[in-house]
Motif scaffolding. Structure first.
Motif, PDB file in Angstrom:
ATOM      1  N   LYS A   1      97.702 129.053  48.747  1.00 36.84           N
ATOM      2  CA  LYS A   1      97.548 127.600  48.817  1.00 36.84           C
ATOM      3  C   LYS A   1      96.124 127.235  49.231  1.00 36.84           C
ATOM      4  O   LYS A   1      95.497 126.352  48.641  1.00 36.84           O
ATOM      5  CB  LYS A   1      98.551 127.006  49.804  1.00 36.84           C
ATOM      6  CG  LYS A   1      98.488 125.488  49.916  1.00 36.84           C
ATOM      7  CD  LYS A   1      99.614 124.955  50.782  1.00 36.84           C
ATOM      8  CE  LYS A   1      99.604 123.440  50.853  1.00 36.84           C
ATOM      9  NZ  LYS A   1     100.759 122.915  51.629  1.00 36.84           N
ATOM     10  N   ALA A   2      95.606 127.928  50.237  1.00 35.75           N
ATOM     11  CA  ALA A   2      94.240 127.662  50.689  1.00 35.75           C
ATOM     12  C   ALA A   2      93.228 127.960  49.582  1.00 35.75           C
ATOM     13  O   ALA A   2      92.265 127.210  49.381  1.00 35.75           O
ATOM     14  CB  ALA A   2      93.935 128.489  51.934  1.00 35.75           C
ATOM     15  N   ALA A   3      93.453 129.046  48.858  1.00 39.55           N
ATOM     16  CA  ALA A   3      92.540 129.408  47.771  1.00 39.55           C
ATOM     17  C   ALA A   3      92.579 128.374  46.655  1.00 39.55           C
ATOM     18  O   ALA A   3      91.542 128.027  46.077  1.00 39.55           O
ATOM     19  CB  ALA A   3      92.901 130.792  47.229  1.00 39.55           C
ATOM     20  N   LEU A   4      93.765 127.863  46.367  1.00 40.27           N
ATOM     21  CA  LEU A   4      93.901 126.843  45.324  1.00 40.27           C
ATOM     22  C   LEU A   4      93.165 125.559  45.725  1.00 40.27           C
ATOM     23  O   LEU A   4      92.504 124.928  44.900  1.00 40.27           O
ATOM     24  CB  LEU A   4      95.382 126.560  45.074  1.00 40.27           C
ATOM     25  CG  LEU A   4      95.724 125.641  43.890  1.00 40.27           C
ATOM     26  CD1 LEU A   4      95.156 126.203  42.594  1.00 40.27           C
ATOM     27  CD2 LEU A   4      97.240 125.474  43.779  1.00 40.27           C
ATOM     28  N   LEU A   5      93.270 125.200  47.000  1.00 42.14           N
ATOM     29  CA  LEU A   5      92.566 124.009  47.479  1.00 42.14           C
ATOM     30  C   LEU A   5      91.057 124.200  47.408  1.00 42.14           C
ATOM     31  O   LEU A   5      90.327 123.284  46.988  1.00 42.14           O
ATOM     32  CB  LEU A   5      92.988 123.684  48.904  1.00 42.14           C
ATOM     33  CG  LEU A   5      94.367 123.047  49.047  1.00 42.14           C
ATOM     34  CD1 LEU A   5      94.788 123.013  50.512  1.00 42.14           C
ATOM     35  CD2 LEU A   5      94.355 121.634  48.474  1.00 42.14           C
ATOM     36  N   ARG A   6      90.572 125.362  47.795  1.00 50.00           N
ATOM     37  CA  ARG A   6      89.131 125.620  47.708  1.00 50.00           C
ATOM     38  C   ARG A   6      88.659 125.555  46.266  1.00 50.00           C
ATOM     39  O   ARG A   6      87.593 125.011  45.963  1.00 50.00           O
ATOM     40  CB  ARG A   6      88.794 126.986  48.318  1.00 50.00           C
ATOM     41  CG  ARG A   6      88.806 127.010  49.840  1.00 50.00           C
ATOM     42  CD  ARG A   6      88.114 128.257  50.376  1.00 50.00           C
ATOM     43  NE  ARG A   6      88.761 129.474  49.910  1.00 50.00           N
ATOM     44  CZ  ARG A   6      89.779 130.072  50.534  1.00 50.00           C
ATOM     45  NH1 ARG A   6      90.275 129.539  51.644  1.00 50.00           N
ATOM     46  NH2 ARG A   6      90.307 131.179  50.053  1.00 50.00           N
ATOM     47  N   ALA A   7      89.480 126.095  45.358  1.00 48.89           N
ATOM     48  CA  ALA A   7      89.118 126.057  43.941  1.00 48.89           C
ATOM     49  C   ALA A   7      89.046 124.615  43.446  1.00 48.89           C
ATOM     50  O   ALA A   7      88.155 124.257  42.660  1.00 48.89           O
ATOM     51  CB  ALA A   7      90.132 126.847  43.116  1.00 48.89           C
ATOM     52  N   GLY A   8      89.976 123.781  43.906  1.00 50.66           N
ATOM     53  CA  GLY A   8      89.958 122.374  43.520  1.00 50.66           C
ATOM     54  C   GLY A   8      88.712 121.662  44.028  1.00 50.66           C
ATOM     55  O   GLY A   8      88.114 120.840  43.318  1.00 50.66           O
ATOM     56  N   ILE A   9      88.305 121.966  45.263  1.00 56.61           N
ATOM     57  CA  ILE A   9      87.097 121.359  45.826  1.00 56.61           C
ATOM     58  C   ILE A   9      85.867 121.794  45.040  1.00 56.61           C
ATOM     59  O   ILE A   9      84.995 120.967  44.710  1.00 56.61           O
ATOM     60  CB  ILE A   9      86.967 121.741  47.322  1.00 56.61           C
ATOM     61  CG1 ILE A   9      88.082 121.072  48.128  1.00 56.61           C
ATOM     62  CG2 ILE A   9      85.588 121.339  47.856  1.00 56.61           C
ATOM     63  CD1 ILE A   9      88.235 121.634  49.542  1.00 56.61           C
ATOM     64  N   HIS A  10      85.784 123.072  44.711  1.00 54.12           N
ATOM     65  CA  HIS A  10      84.658 123.560  43.912  1.00 54.12           C
ATOM     66  C   HIS A  10      84.679 122.942  42.511  1.00 54.12           C
ATOM     67  O   HIS A  10      83.614 122.653  41.945  1.00 54.12           O
ATOM     68  CB  HIS A  10      84.686 125.087  43.828  1.00 54.12           C
ATOM     69  CG  HIS A  10      84.246 125.770  45.084  1.00 54.12           C
ATOM     70  ND1 HIS A  10      82.968 125.658  45.593  1.00 54.12           N
ATOM     71  CD2 HIS A  10      84.932 126.564  45.959  1.00 54.12           C
ATOM     72  CE1 HIS A  10      82.865 126.368  46.705  1.00 54.12           C
ATOM     73  NE2 HIS A  10      84.037 126.925  46.957  1.00 54.12           N
ATOM     74  N   GLY A  11      85.880 122.751  41.965  1.00 60.83           N
ATOM     75  CA  GLY A  11      85.987 122.129  40.650  1.00 60.83           C
ATOM     76  C   GLY A  11      85.484 120.690  40.655  1.00 60.83           C
ATOM     77  O   GLY A  11      84.781 120.251  39.732  1.00 60.83           O
ATOM     78  N   LEU A  12      85.839 119.933  41.702  1.00 58.03           N
ATOM     79  CA  LEU A  12      85.342 118.559  41.826  1.00 58.03           C
ATOM     80  C   LEU A  12      83.829 118.547  41.935  1.00 58.03           C
ATOM     81  O   LEU A  12      83.153 117.728  41.298  1.00 58.03           O
ATOM     82  CB  LEU A  12      85.961 117.898  43.062  1.00 58.03           C
ATOM     83  CG  LEU A  12      85.419 116.507  43.414  1.00 58.03           C
ATOM     84  CD1 LEU A  12      85.707 115.513  42.298  1.00 58.03           C
ATOM     85  CD2 LEU A  12      86.014 116.020  44.735  1.00 58.03           C
TER      86      LEU A  12
END
Length: 261
Positions: free
Chosen positions: A216-227
């Motif tokens: 879950k934490a990795a998915l959130l970090r990926a979303g932040i990097h994607g933004l």
């Protein structure tokens, strides 16, 4: 599937994550209130007509800080120290964006260019604030605990953004257009990087409090990097355009109170 609404609901439902969220928000608003108060006191003589609006801007941000602290008090919670990695305002200053606290602590009058820098920096950061509060209002405008607060703050942030647009356009007409364009671009490019760093830091703190799983934490970090990638590719341009707002003189008059708080 993760959603912004689901994440915020999770943060709001837990006392410790709610405490951290409100503490970070209150600290940022208090810094903004102090900065605007000092800028209003140091406005150059030829721009004294702006002082009441800058004062109003600072008073609104002080009010927002009080609102976040009142939300904590309602739940019987005390503020916590804000982790340095989540301090959006100070991280921007470290990147050379906006007027430094060292300059604002002095009693030397600011220059016209300083005011242009202040308004350009504010135009960028107020865009972020207005966008975030618009999202929170859509999701939580009728929430029994935070609904009234987010509606009040969102309306104020819209006024702050309108004020920045109007005053920057007026100053562009007085010959500051080139400086405004440069500072807006520099501020936006730095802001999207700082916002990514702060978002990762905040989500890391929340993940620790809420015991999020590694996936879950990795998915959130990926979303932040994607933004960030989208903003770097061109999304930052929404922060630098200037359009005369429908509501003129948005910060004319005294700050509006928040009687419920």
């Amino acid at each position: 599937m993760l959603s912004a609404r689901g994440l915020f609901e999770e943060i709001l439902d837990n006392d410790e994550s709610f405490r951290l969220f409100c503490s970070i928000a209150a600290s940022g608003e208090a810094q903004g209130g102090w900065e605007n108060g000092r800028i209003a006191a140091l406005v150059p003589e030829g721009m004294r007509d702006l002082a009441p609006k800058i004062t109003r801007h600072g008073a609104d941000e002080d009010k927002h800080g009080r609102i976040f602290n009142a939300l904590l008090k309602r739940r019987g919670l005390e503020p916590v120290d804000v982790p340095p990695a989540t301090d959006y305002t100070m991280l921007l200053e470290q990147r050379g964006i906006g007027l430094t606290h060292d300059k604002l602590r002095r009693n030397d009058p600011l220059t016209e260019e300083d005011i242009v820098v202040y308004l350009s920096h504010s135009r960028v950061t107020e865009q972020r604030a207005a966008d975030q509060m618009d999202m929170l209002t859509r999701y939580f405008g009728d929430h029994p605990l935070v609904g009234n607060a987010v509606r009040i703050i969102s309306a104020d942030e819209d006024n702050h953004l309108a004020y920045c647009h109007e005053e920057l356009l007026r100053l562009a007409g007085r010959g500051h257009g080139r400086t405004i364009h440069r500072v807006l671009r520099e501020s936006a490019q730095a802001e999207i990087q700082v916002y990514r760093e702060v978002s990762i830091a905040v989500m890391g703190e929340m993940g620790r409090v809420l015991n999020w799983s590694r996936p879950k934490a990795a998915l959130l970090r990926a979303g932040i990097h994607g933004l960030y990638a989208m903003e770097r590719a061109g999304g930052w341009r929404r922060m630098v355009s200037l359009t005369m707002p429908e509501r003129r003189d948005a910060l004319g008059g005294p700050a509006t109170p928040a009687p419920a708080f």
